[in-house]
Design a protein around this motif. Structure first.
Motif, PDB file in Angstrom:
ATOM      1  N   ASP A  62     -33.052  22.193  21.521  1.00 31.10           N
ATOM      2  CA  ASP A  62     -32.749  21.398  20.661  1.00 31.10           C
ATOM      3  C   ASP A  62     -33.927  22.099  19.635  1.00 31.10           C
ATOM      4  OD1 ASP A  62     -30.985  19.912  22.308  1.00 31.10           O
ATOM      5  OD2 ASP A  62     -32.709  18.025  22.020  1.00 31.10           O
ATOM      6  N   ARG A  63     -33.210  21.736  18.025  1.00 32.93           N
ATOM      7  CA  ARG A  63     -33.711  21.944  16.989  1.00 32.93           C
ATOM      8  C   ARG A  63     -33.457  21.627  16.223  1.00 32.93           C
ATOM      9  NH1 ARG A  63     -32.773  28.709  16.296  1.00 32.93           N
ATOM     10  NH2 ARG A  63     -32.696  28.053  18.377  1.00 32.93           N
ATOM     11  N   TRP A  64     -34.537  21.490  14.945  1.00 30.75           N
ATOM     12  CA  TRP A  64     -33.900  21.211  13.242  1.00 30.75           C
ATOM     13  C   TRP A  64     -33.284  21.769  12.555  1.00 30.75           C
ATOM     14  CZ3 TRP A  64     -36.403  16.565  12.203  1.00 30.75           C
ATOM     15  CH2 TRP A  64     -37.559  16.245  12.622  1.00 30.75           C
ATOM     16  N   ASN A  65     -32.581  20.857  11.687  1.00 29.11           N
ATOM     17  CA  ASN A  65     -31.676  21.918  11.082  1.00 29.11           C
ATOM     18  C   ASN A  65     -32.209  22.589   9.874  1.00 29.11           C
ATOM     19  OD1 ASN A  65     -32.315  19.453   9.339  1.00 29.11           O
ATOM     20  ND2 ASN A  65     -31.356  19.292   8.145  1.00 29.11           N
ATOM     21  N   TYR A  66     -31.227  23.381   8.715  1.00 27.21           N
ATOM     22  CA  TYR A  66     -31.654  24.050   8.574  1.00 27.21           C
ATOM     23  C   TYR A  66     -32.757  23.274   6.824  1.00 27.21           C
ATOM     24  CZ  TYR A  66     -31.604  27.510   4.433  1.00 27.21           C
ATOM     25  OH  TYR A  66     -32.134  28.839   3.391  1.00 27.21           O
ATOM     26  N   SER A  67     -32.763  22.138   6.947  1.00 23.10           N
ATOM     27  CA  SER A  67     -33.400  21.787   6.305  1.00 23.10           C
ATOM     28  C   SER A  67     -34.466  20.918   6.274  1.00 23.10           C
ATOM     29  CB  SER A  67     -32.620  20.459   4.655  1.00 23.10           C
ATOM     30  OG  SER A  67     -32.111  19.758   5.612  1.00 23.10           O
ATOM     31  N   GLU A  68     -34.738  21.109   8.094  1.00 21.64           N
ATOM     32  CA  GLU A  68     -36.176  20.089   8.744  1.00 21.64           C
ATOM     33  C   GLU A  68     -35.973  18.595   8.158  1.00 21.64           C
ATOM     34  OE1 GLU A  68     -39.057  22.416   8.279  1.00 21.64           O
ATOM     35  OE2 GLU A  68     -38.587  23.958   9.412  1.00 21.64           O
ATOM     36  N   THR A  69     -34.954  18.590   8.063  1.00 25.78           N
ATOM     37  CA  THR A  69     -35.010  16.680   8.186  1.00 25.78           C
ATOM     38  C   THR A  69     -34.169  15.532   9.378  1.00 25.78           C
ATOM     39  OG1 THR A  69     -32.130  16.940   7.177  1.00 25.78           O
ATOM     40  CG2 THR A  69     -33.817  16.798   5.304  1.00 25.78           C
ATOM     41  N   PHE A  70     -33.082  16.660   9.835  1.00 27.35           N
ATOM     42  CA  PHE A  70     -33.140  16.187  11.385  1.00 27.35           C
ATOM     43  C   PHE A  70     -33.128  17.118  12.631  1.00 27.35           C
ATOM     44  CE2 PHE A  70     -29.026  16.543   9.329  1.00 27.35           C
ATOM     45  CZ  PHE A  70     -28.347  16.753  10.196  1.00 27.35           C
ATOM     46  N   LEU A  71     -33.080  16.346  13.810  1.00 27.93           N
ATOM     47  CA  LEU A  71     -32.602  17.464  15.280  1.00 27.93           C
ATOM     48  C   LEU A  71     -31.853  17.374  15.835  1.00 27.93           C
ATOM     49  CD1 LEU A  71     -35.023  19.223  16.554  1.00 27.93           C
ATOM     50  CD2 LEU A  71     -35.072  16.560  18.521  1.00 27.93           C
ATOM     51  N   ARG A  72     -31.031  18.686  16.040  1.00 25.40           N
ATOM     52  CA  ARG A  72     -30.067  18.685  15.999  1.00 25.40           C
ATOM     53  C   ARG A  72     -29.529  19.193  17.579  1.00 25.40           C
ATOM     54  NH1 ARG A  72     -27.374  23.040  11.228  1.00 25.40           N
ATOM     55  NH2 ARG A  72     -26.369  21.868  10.173  1.00 25.40           N
ATOM     56  N   ARG A  73     -29.228  18.052  18.319  1.00 20.62           N
ATOM     57  CA  ARG A  73     -29.105  18.226  19.756  1.00 20.62           C
ATOM     58  C   ARG A  73     -27.418  19.041  20.089  1.00 20.62           C
ATOM     59  NH1 ARG A  73     -33.874  14.610  20.762  1.00 20.62           N
ATOM     60  NH2 ARG A  73     -34.166  13.579  19.820  1.00 20.62           N
ATOM     61  N   TYR A  74     -27.795  20.005  20.500  1.00 26.37           N
ATOM     62  CA  TYR A  74     -26.477  20.913  19.807  1.00 26.37           C
ATOM     63  C   TYR A  74     -26.089  20.528  21.398  1.00 26.37           C
ATOM     64  CZ  TYR A  74     -28.128  23.772  16.973  1.00 26.37           C
ATOM     65  OH  TYR A  74     -28.837  24.525  15.349  1.00 26.37           O
ATOM     66  N   ARG A  75     -26.716  21.115  22.700  1.00 32.33           N
ATOM     67  CA  ARG A  75     -25.861  20.604  23.928  1.00 32.33           C
ATOM     68  C   ARG A  75     -25.270  19.239  24.434  1.00 32.33           C
ATOM     69  NH1 ARG A  75     -30.558  23.655  26.412  1.00 32.33           N
ATOM     70  NH2 ARG A  75     -29.984  26.044  26.292  1.00 32.33           N
ATOM     71  N   ASN A  76     -26.219  17.900  23.678  1.00 33.92           N
ATOM     72  CA  ASN A  76     -25.966  16.732  24.121  1.00 33.92           C
ATOM     73  C   ASN A  76     -24.242  16.348  23.190  1.00 33.92           C
ATOM     74  OD1 ASN A  76     -26.073  14.053  24.638  1.00 33.92           O
ATOM     75  ND2 ASN A  76     -26.875  13.522  22.521  1.00 33.92           N
ATOM     76  N   SER A  77     -24.168  17.210  21.976  1.00 32.43           N
ATOM     77  CA  SER A  77     -22.837  17.144  21.420  1.00 32.43           C
ATOM     78  C   SER A  77     -21.722  16.949  22.273  1.00 32.43           C
ATOM     79  CB  SER A  77     -22.969  18.143  20.490  1.00 32.43           C
ATOM     80  OG  SER A  77     -22.356  19.342  20.698  1.00 32.43           O
ATOM     81  N   LEU A  78     -21.530  18.091  23.347  1.00 32.89           N
ATOM     82  CA  LEU A  78     -20.708  17.833  23.713  1.00 32.89           C
ATOM     83  C   LEU A  78     -20.190  16.286  24.791  1.00 32.89           C
ATOM     84  CD1 LEU A  78     -20.647  21.235  26.143  1.00 32.89           C
ATOM     85  CD2 LEU A  78     -19.180  20.309  24.818  1.00 32.89           C
ATOM     86  N   LYS A  79     -21.574  15.656  25.119  1.00 33.41           N
ATOM     87  CA  LYS A  79     -21.602  14.325  25.861  1.00 33.41           C
ATOM     88  C   LYS A  79     -20.767  13.204  25.176  1.00 33.41           C
ATOM     89  CE  LYS A  79     -24.403   9.941  27.172  1.00 33.41           C
ATOM     90  NZ  LYS A  79     -26.073  10.687  27.800  1.00 33.41           N
ATOM     91  N   LEU A  80     -21.045  13.517  23.624  1.00 32.95           N
ATOM     92  CA  LEU A  80     -20.604  12.410  22.557  1.00 32.95           C
ATOM     93  C   LEU A  80     -19.502  12.755  21.623  1.00 32.95           C
ATOM     94  CD1 LEU A  80     -24.062  12.586  19.975  1.00 32.95           C
ATOM     95  CD2 LEU A  80     -23.815  11.285  21.903  1.00 32.95           C
ATOM     96  N   VAL A  81     -18.715  13.598  21.804  1.00 31.81           N
ATOM     97  CA  VAL A  81     -16.987  14.273  22.068  1.00 31.81           C
ATOM     98  C   VAL A  81     -16.701  13.553  22.817  1.00 31.81           C
ATOM     99  CG1 VAL A  81     -15.567  15.884  22.194  1.00 31.81           C
ATOM    100  CG2 VAL A  81     -17.620  15.663  19.961  1.00 31.81           C
ATOM    101  N   ASP A  82     -17.453  13.283  24.225  1.00 29.30           N
ATOM    102  CA  ASP A  82     -16.450  12.815  25.449  1.00 29.30           C
ATOM    103  C   ASP A  82     -16.631  11.158  25.070  1.00 29.30           C
ATOM    104  OD1 ASP A  82     -15.953  13.216  28.141  1.00 29.30           O
ATOM    105  OD2 ASP A  82     -17.200  11.896  28.523  1.00 29.30           O
ATOM    106  N   GLN A  83     -17.860  10.768  24.632  1.00 25.55           N
ATOM    107  CA  GLN A  83     -17.516   9.468  24.364  1.00 25.55           C
ATOM    108  C   GLN A  83     -16.507   9.082  23.293  1.00 25.55           C
ATOM    109  OE1 GLN A  83     -21.524   8.568  23.920  1.00 25.55           O
ATOM    110  NE2 GLN A  83     -22.470   9.128  25.389  1.00 25.55           N
ATOM    111  N   ALA A  84     -16.606  10.021  22.520  1.00 21.73           N
ATOM    112  CA  ALA A  84     -15.972   9.039  21.102  1.00 21.73           C
ATOM    113  C   ALA A  84     -14.651   9.950  21.832  1.00 21.73           C
ATOM    114  CB  ALA A  84     -16.068  10.261  20.276  1.00 21.73           C
ATOM    115  N   CYS A  85     -14.373  10.277  22.533  1.00 20.33           N
ATOM    116  CA  CYS A  85     -12.711  10.893  23.204  1.00 20.33           C
ATOM    117  C   CYS A  85     -12.012   9.564  24.247  1.00 20.33           C
ATOM    118  CB  CYS A  85     -12.504  12.241  23.755  1.00 20.33           C
ATOM    119  SG  CYS A  85     -12.243  13.071  23.172  1.00 20.33           S
ATOM    120  N   ASN A  86     -12.878   8.909  25.249  1.00 15.98           N
ATOM    121  CA  ASN A  86     -13.042   7.403  26.192  1.00 15.98           C
ATOM    122  C   ASN A  86     -12.346   6.773  25.026  1.00 15.98           C
ATOM    123  OD1 ASN A  86     -13.566   9.257  28.399  1.00 15.98           O
ATOM    124  ND2 ASN A  86     -15.807   9.138  28.188  1.00 15.98           N
ATOM    125  N   TYR A  87     -13.475   6.204  24.405  1.00 17.82           N
ATOM    126  CA  TYR A  87     -12.967   5.668  22.675  1.00 17.82           C
ATOM    127  C   TYR A  87     -12.142   5.411  22.228  1.00 17.82           C
ATOM    128  CZ  TYR A  87     -13.668   1.938  19.155  1.00 17.82           C
ATOM    129  OH  TYR A  87     -12.843   0.938  18.415  1.00 17.82           O
TER     130      TYR A  87
END
Length: 265
Positions: free
Chosen positions: A38-63
């Protein structure tokens, strides 16, 4: 996407058991997958949780796959993988990995963002799995329409057609984009917005725009939709530019149902 959690209870608030939708479709954007911590985005306004995005895509597809009304298609609005994939030289592998997460959802219409263009050239994208439209007459641009039903059309625009990204520095388009940026941004680094105020801060390298050819095409599509009494959804990556706002306001604002132009830097 990489920074959001999906709350199924919240999603169910939008379901209505008494009204069957004419069409149902999915929308997802800014997944930013990369096999990095995980690291901050370019403008340092929020944290990007890179590996967790796989899990979120899986949740979206299940829905989507288990929804009462199956989706007819999916709109993917860009930045599918992060620019760090290019640094790690894993762009193709990571792209294939994230695409597999969508399982048997089809068709998927893809929009290109700056992170696609950090990882691939436009020619590579045109010949790869992220090319969603017939581009033989507009290459290397990537835009088109999706006829959802008899009175609803989606217009997908290429908001990076005029850009420094994804093209050779010796190309005419690169020179046009650089000359355009230099009218507003005289900083040594054209990704530096220093000295630019308000909307002028958009004149940096990571942004893009539409050529006159695409604006004329968009005007033709809106005029045609108005004559056919069609509603229109416009999708793209960047925020609406002045030229598009002018077109929308001078055609018929009621024509435009929704305008999706999403981005996180």
């Amino acid at each position: 996407m990489a920074n959001e959690a999906i709350n199924k209870k919240d999603l169910n608030l939008y379901e209505n058991d008494t009204i069957k939708p004419i069409v149902s479709f999915g929308l997802i954007t800014d997944i930013h997958y990369t096999d990095n911590d995980d690291r901050w985005n370019y403008s340092e306004t929020f944290l990007r949780r890179y590996r967790n995005s796989l899990k979120l895509v899986d949740q979206a597809c299940n829905y989507w796959l288990n929804a009462k009304y199956p989706i007819a298609f999916l709109l993917q609005l860009g930045d599918l993988i992060d620019g760090l994939c290019s640094t790690d030289k894993t762009s193709e592998y990571d792209l294939n990995l994230i695409l597999k997460q969508f399982r048997n959802i089809s068709p998927i219409y893809h929009i290109w963002g700056n992170h696609e263009l950090y990882n691939f050239t436009r020619n590579e994208l045109l010949n790869g799995p992220l090319c969603s439209f017939d581009t033989k007459d507009i290459e290397p641009a990537h835009y088109g329409t999706i006829q959802v039903c008899s009175n609803l059309k989606i217009i997908a625009i290429d908001t990076y057609e005029l850009s420094l990204l994804g093209i050779e520095k010796t190309s005419e388009m690169y020179n046009q984009a650089m000359n355009f940026l230099r009218k507003y941004n005289q900083n040594e680094n054209v990704n530096d917005p220093s000295g630019l105020d308000g909307y002028q801060q958009r004149f940096i390298q990571l942004n893009g725009g539409l050529t006159q050819k695409q604006l004329c095409w968009l005007q033709e599509q809106l005029t045609k939709a108005e004559s056919l009494n069609e509603k229109v959804i416009i999708i793209g990556k960047r925020k609406t530019n002045i030229e598009i706002v002018f077109l929308i306001e001078h055609i018929n604002f009621e024509l435009i149902q929704i305008h999706f132009c999403l981005h996180s830097i």
